[in-house]
Design an enzyme around this catalytic site. Sequence first.
Site, PDB file in Angstrom:
ATOM      1  N   LYS A   1       0.851  -1.191   0.000  1.00 11.42           N
ATOM      2  CA  LYS A   1       0.000   0.000   0.000  1.00 11.42           C
ATOM      3  C   LYS A   1       0.887   1.242   0.000  1.00 11.42           C
ATOM      4  CE  LYS A   1      -3.909   2.066   2.469  1.00 11.42           C
ATOM      5  NZ  LYS A   1      -4.791   1.978   3.656  1.00 11.42           N
TER       6      LYS A   1
ATOM      7  N   HIS B   1      -0.213   4.566   0.168  1.00 18.78           N
ATOM      8  CA  HIS B   1      -0.858   5.784   0.636  1.00 18.78           C
ATOM      9  C   HIS B   1      -1.485   5.540   2.014  1.00 18.78           C
ATOM     10  CE1 HIS B   1      -4.065   3.388  -1.164  1.00 18.78           C
ATOM     11  NE2 HIS B   1      -4.894   4.011  -0.331  1.00 18.78           N
TER      12      HIS B   1
END
Length: 227
Positions: free
Chosen positions: A104, A106
């Site tokens: 991931k 963000h």
Amino acid sequence: MQQYKKDFISFMVECEVLKFGSFTLKSGRQSPFFMNAGAYITGSQLSKLGKFYAQAIHENFGDDFDVLFGPAYKGIPLAVATTIAYSELYGKEVKYCSDRKEEKDHGADKGALLGYKIQDGDRVVIIEDVTTSGKSIDETYPKIKAQETIPNAIKIVGEMVSLNRMEKGADTTKNALEAITEKYGFPARAIVSMADIVEELYTNGDKKIITEKIKLELDAYYAQYGA
């Protein structure tokens, strides 16, 4: 055999996680039995499952660890259920952690890990459903060690799986758990082994689940693939 192991064997059969018949494995082998941890689907089943794992970890590794790491995807609910069970059974708060299949990039929880972020000084128990060849640990181990900022700062206490299939890998005469221990230097254990299952359901059982026919098929399978 400890009572929790007997109860776990009955639990696997009741949940239709452990089945006997004819199954094609990922390796291409034709197996007379199959175990699918994805068949634990209800709250009560997962609660019981976590307690079985917690008992086995407590018995084999003690309580001197901080984190349960469950490799995605099946290892995620295993890790969560077992952290809850550990708190309930032994009054010890342990953290859960899993890897992400895709990192991931963000948000406040960005990165390669889900849940707790493993760090230097942590002692980790890896938790999986089952391993036939031991290859899954070759992906999991470097992901855990990649969190270190200095060498050997994170200790892997051991690995716990549901079932020791007791069959040799492609390139070794040892079973997967023995091969993991030899390669990585930490103990790999199972809640139960196929020998335990045969003892409970055939030798001391009513032979309704493992029938004479299935027992012959198991014997033939292990004559070819047994570790």
